[in-house]
Design a protein around this motif. Structure first.
Motif, PDB file in Angstrom:
ATOM      1  N   THR A  32       0.936  -1.259  -0.144  1.00 23.64           N
ATOM      2  CA  THR A  32       0.041   0.033  -0.207  1.00 23.64           C
ATOM      3  C   THR A  32       1.156   1.061  -0.032  1.00 23.64           C
ATOM      4  OG1 THR A  32      -1.617  -1.247   1.159  1.00 23.64           O
ATOM      5  CG2 THR A  32      -1.600   1.314   1.462  1.00 23.64           C
ATOM      6  N   THR A  69      -1.547  -1.537  -4.239  1.00 29.73           N
ATOM      7  CA  THR A  69      -2.682  -0.632  -3.499  1.00 29.73           C
ATOM      8  C   THR A  69      -2.550   0.530  -3.626  1.00 29.73           C
ATOM      9  OG1 THR A  69      -3.239  -2.657  -2.158  1.00 29.73           O
ATOM     10  CG2 THR A  69      -4.301  -0.582  -1.513  1.00 29.73           C
ATOM     11  N   TRP A 205     -10.195  -2.704   1.007  1.00 27.44           N
ATOM     12  CA  TRP A 205      -8.932  -3.054   0.717  1.00 27.44           C
ATOM     13  C   TRP A 205      -8.984  -4.770   0.053  1.00 27.44           C
ATOM     14  CZ3 TRP A 205      -5.679  -5.666   4.973  1.00 27.44           C
ATOM     15  CH2 TRP A 205      -4.454  -5.941   4.408  1.00 27.44           C
ATOM     16  N   GLU A 208     -10.057  -5.347  -3.635  1.00 26.40           N
ATOM     17  CA  GLU A 208      -9.321  -5.234  -4.466  1.00 26.40           C
ATOM     18  C   GLU A 208      -8.277  -6.369  -5.049  1.00 26.40           C
ATOM     19  OE1 GLU A 208      -8.529  -0.457  -2.812  1.00 26.40           O
ATOM     20  OE2 GLU A 208      -6.894  -2.125  -2.674  1.00 26.40           O
TER      21      GLU A 208
END
Length: 457
Positions: A32, A69, A205, A208
């Protein structure tokens, strides 16, 4: 020889057999991108880089995906704190991540899907889950209904009630059950958002990775990998939503999880102030030494990080590169062979400690090899190292791998002056130069081929 991998789903070692040997699929959870990653975040990419290298030796077609991400609340907060657009933060740290991984010798994945490029597939998956009764919309949110999936908890091996007790779940009035998790959530005007049937919003999250994996690799993949900290809830939720969205098809046939890093015996955490950023470590230490340390323990076990451990890794590499420097004039031919001892260790659930022990034995054998056997011994050492992503430098480059601020040209000039002083029997000046270089962190090694220098790492 067959590859055996420990499957977190079945909790046993299993002989790996892909669905299609011509297209082996592997997905690894990526970063991320809201800041530089710490050294613990690098263990998985390094370990699974070795796995990808091993798979490519056994199968003609390997498709390795590692995602980015680039939409997440942490990115939003980082952008707000820096006073810059969200895309600026995501782009900056995605590129930093690529550079850091390259520094560790991690090859780029075949595919690098970004979450923001998969909003359409994410919305479509949410719609499919709602239509099949596994998800519901409420107050601009879409939530997965955990009770609709009887196998929830099977991957992590715990009862759903225990999972719920140990999870940080949001108790919100729009949830039918506290354990239901968010697939889509509304966005305020200051946050990134996309139009959807439930209003302007952004993905959760977990959905995804499921959507990216499906779009890039298919409904069922061979290997899904990541850190053990992702086992619950992230991977557990991926299994639930992907299985239900794909009509009950198996999502991932093998699940691999790497253990966490500790620092001098304690868990790395921001609260303890012992988080070590990879970006900074790459400036302080040789990158191969960091990689060697990350491979020095079995990937499924915790690994302790310490100054002493890095020093040992540097010392080990010094020894191996010293052998290669002694064999610098020995010609070898491509392609490099991969020694059976190294490959056999990696085929046994990526036993990198055993593979490294085999590499040490190869170095010892190369050091003691007769003139007739030197070429084969050198090739075996380099071939074993290549499979592990080690011994990738010219030996002289390794030994002269100077940190910032050290001028190799100036060092060579001082070394030449020392040689001239010794030839003129001016030993006082020669010793002064040696001391001067030592103060710079440079050691001199006198050999039959002339003096050499290297950085004292």
């Amino acid at each position: 020889m067959p590859i055996s991998l420990y499957n977190s789903l079945t909790r046993r070692n299993e002989t790996f057999a892909p669905q299609d040997p011509a297209r082996v699929t592997m997905y690894v959870c990526g970063p991320t991108v809201y800041n530089y990653v710490h050294i613990g975040n690098a263990r998985g990419p390094v370990v699974f880089d070795v796995l990808a290298r091993l798979l490519r030796r056994h199968y003609a077609g390997v498709v390795y995906a590692r995602n980015i991400t680039d939409v997440d609340d942490k990115i939003n907060a980082s952008a707000q704190a820096a006073g810059v657009p969200i895309a600026t933060i995501a782009t900056r740290y995605a590129q930093a991540y690529r550079e850091d991984m390259a520094g560790l010798g991690v090859a780029p994945p075949d595919l690098e899907p970004h979450a923001t490029a998969h909003i359409g597939p994410i919305v479509a998956m949410c719609e499919r889950l709602i239509a099949s009764g596994h998800a519901y919309a409420a107050e601009g949110h879409v939530l997965f209904q955990v009770s609709s999936f009887p196998d929830y908890g099977k991957l992590s091996g715990r009862d759903p009630e225990e999972l719920l007790d140990g999870a940080r779940v949001e108790i919100a009035p729009y949830k039918k059950d506290p354990g239901d998790f968010v697939l889509w959530k509304p966005s305020t005007p200051d946050l990134p958002g996309w139009d959807s049937p439930w209003g302007r919003g952004r993905p959760g999250w977990h959905i995804e990775c499921s959507a990216m994996c499906k779009a890039q690799l298919g409904d069922t993949i061979d290997i899904h990998a990541g850190g053990v900290d992702l086992l619950f809830p992230h991977h557990e939720n991926e299994v639930a939503q992907s299985t239900c969205a794909n009509d009950g098809k198996i999502f991932a046939r093998w699940w691999l999880h790497n253990g966490m890093l500790t620092f001098d015996g304690r868990k790395m955490s921001k609260s303890l102030g012992n988080v070590l950023l990879l970006h900074e470590l790459l400036k302080q230490y040789p990158a191969e030494a960091l990689r060697l340390r990350l491979l020095s323990g079995h990937y499924r076990q915790p690994l302790d990080w310490s100054e002493a451990a890095i020093s040992q890794s540097i010392s080990t590499l010094d020894g191996w590169y010293r052998v290669l420097r002694e064999l610098a004039d020995v010609a070898i031919e491509a392609p490099l062979p991969v020694p059976e001892t190294v490959e056999a260790a990696l085929c046994d659930d990526l036993n990198t400690p055993q593979a490294l022990a085999a590499l040490s034995q190869l170095a010892d054998a190369a050091r003691a090899a007769s003139p007739a056997d030197r070429g084969a011994a050198k090739a075996a050492l380099l071939g074993g190292g290549a499979l592990l992503g080690l011994l990738q430098q010219d030996p002289e480059t390794w030994f002269k791998g100077a940190p910032d601020g050290i001028d190799a040209v100036a060092i060579d000039a001082l070394l030449a002056e020392r040689q001239q002083a010794r030839a003129a029997r001016n030993f006082k000046r020669a010793d002064e130069i040696r001391d001067e270089l030592a103060a710079m962190g440079i050691a001199i090694e006198d050999s039959a081929a002339g003096p050499r220098w290297h950085v004292v790492k």
